[in-house]
Design a protein around this motif. Structure first.
Motif, PDB file in Angstrom:
ATOM      1  N   ASP A  12     -45.938  40.114   1.025  1.00 57.95           N
ATOM      2  CA  ASP A  12     -45.713  41.476   1.057  1.00 57.95           C
ATOM      3  C   ASP A  12     -44.343  41.953   0.660  1.00 57.95           C
ATOM      4  O   ASP A  12     -43.974  42.816   0.075  1.00 57.95           O
ATOM      5  N   ILE A  13     -43.416  41.066   1.214  1.00 61.33           N
ATOM      6  CA  ILE A  13     -42.102  41.205   0.752  1.00 61.33           C
ATOM      7  C   ILE A  13     -41.637  41.037  -0.522  1.00 61.33           C
ATOM      8  O   ILE A  13     -40.981  41.709  -1.108  1.00 61.33           O
ATOM      9  N   SER A  14     -42.328  39.967  -0.989  1.00 61.33           N
ATOM     10  CA  SER A  14     -42.098  39.480  -2.402  1.00 61.33           C
ATOM     11  C   SER A  14     -42.584  40.678  -3.378  1.00 61.33           C
ATOM     12  O   SER A  14     -41.844  41.187  -4.270  1.00 61.33           O
ATOM     13  N   GLU A  15     -43.522  41.232  -3.016  1.00 63.64           N
ATOM     14  CA  GLU A  15     -44.348  42.303  -3.777  1.00 63.64           C
ATOM     15  C   GLU A  15     -43.466  43.466  -3.790  1.00 63.64           C
ATOM     16  O   GLU A  15     -43.212  44.148  -4.702  1.00 63.64           O
ATOM     17  N   TYR A  70     -52.250  56.453   2.850  1.00 68.28           N
ATOM     18  CA  TYR A  70     -52.080  55.147   3.920  1.00 68.28           C
ATOM     19  C   TYR A  70     -52.570  55.574   5.110  1.00 68.28           C
ATOM     20  O   TYR A  70     -53.300  54.749   5.690  1.00 68.28           O
ATOM     21  N   ILE A  71     -52.013  56.589   5.551  1.00 67.33           N
ATOM     22  CA  ILE A  71     -52.390  57.026   6.892  1.00 67.33           C
ATOM     23  C   ILE A  71     -53.726  57.317   7.171  1.00 67.33           C
ATOM     24  O   ILE A  71     -54.314  56.903   8.361  1.00 67.33           O
ATOM     25  N   ILE A  79     -48.759  49.040   2.430  1.00 69.89           N
ATOM     26  CA  ILE A  79     -47.548  49.656   2.993  1.00 69.89           C
ATOM     27  C   ILE A  79     -46.160  49.479   2.093  1.00 69.89           C
ATOM     28  O   ILE A  79     -45.541  50.193   2.007  1.00 69.89           O
ATOM     29  N   SER A  80     -46.217  48.460   1.136  1.00 66.12           N
ATOM     30  CA  SER A  80     -45.129  48.314   0.308  1.00 66.12           C
ATOM     31  C   SER A  80     -45.198  49.227  -0.975  1.00 66.12           C
ATOM     32  O   SER A  80     -44.020  49.835  -1.244  1.00 66.12           O
ATOM     33  N   GLN A  81     -46.273  49.973  -1.259  1.00 65.46           N
ATOM     34  CA  GLN A  81     -46.473  51.040  -1.932  1.00 65.46           C
ATOM     35  C   GLN A  81     -45.570  52.383  -1.519  1.00 65.46           C
ATOM     36  O   GLN A  81     -45.010  53.052  -2.020  1.00 65.46           O
ATOM     37  N   VAL A  82     -45.930  52.452   0.063  1.00 63.77           N
ATOM     38  CA  VAL A  82     -45.739  53.512   0.605  1.00 63.77           C
ATOM     39  C   VAL A  82     -44.092  53.541   0.637  1.00 63.77           C
ATOM     40  O   VAL A  82     -43.338  54.634   0.453  1.00 63.77           O
TER      41      VAL A  82
END
Length: 115
Positions: A12-15, A70-71, A79-82
């Motif tokens: 997720d962090i890399s994305e 997302y909500i 969450i990364s897109q948010v």
């Protein structure tokens, strides 16, 4: 502390980092020609300001839409897109605010000049 999901968190962090890099290099706001040119008339200045405000407003609306998706549990939104959409919106607004403050400072300076 449970470390069983470290690979998922790293992914997720890399994305998120790759998306931030992509946004910073391909963003419409930063890729447009923003060099200072003398205004031909006041209408062109207002047109440019309106376009900038519209871009910031559009980014804010997109960020709100992604957050709401997302909500509500939309599985296609991560969450990364948010976070990326939120940061794009925040950065655009802060840039607009900085420009506004510089314009106000210049106006105050001109008003204090003696004729």
């Amino acid at each position: 502390m449970d470390i069983s999901n470290v690979q998922g968190v790293r992914a997720d962090i890399s994305e998120m980092i790759s998306k931030i890099r992509e946004v910073s290099t391909k963003s419409k706001i930063f890729s447009e020609d923003t060099s200072i040119k003398p205004a031909e008339n006041f209408e062109s200045v207002l047109s440019m300001a309106k376009k900038s405000l519209s871009s910031v407003n559009q980014l804010s609306a997109e960020a709100d839409k992604i957050q709401n998706s997302y909500i509500t549990g939309d599985g296609s939104v991560s969450i990364s897109q948010v976070i990326v959409a939120s940061q794009k919106s925040k950065l655009a607004f802060e840039g607009l605010l900085a420009v506004r403050n510089k314009i106000l400072d210049a106006y105050k300076e001109v008003m204090q000049m003696s004729v």
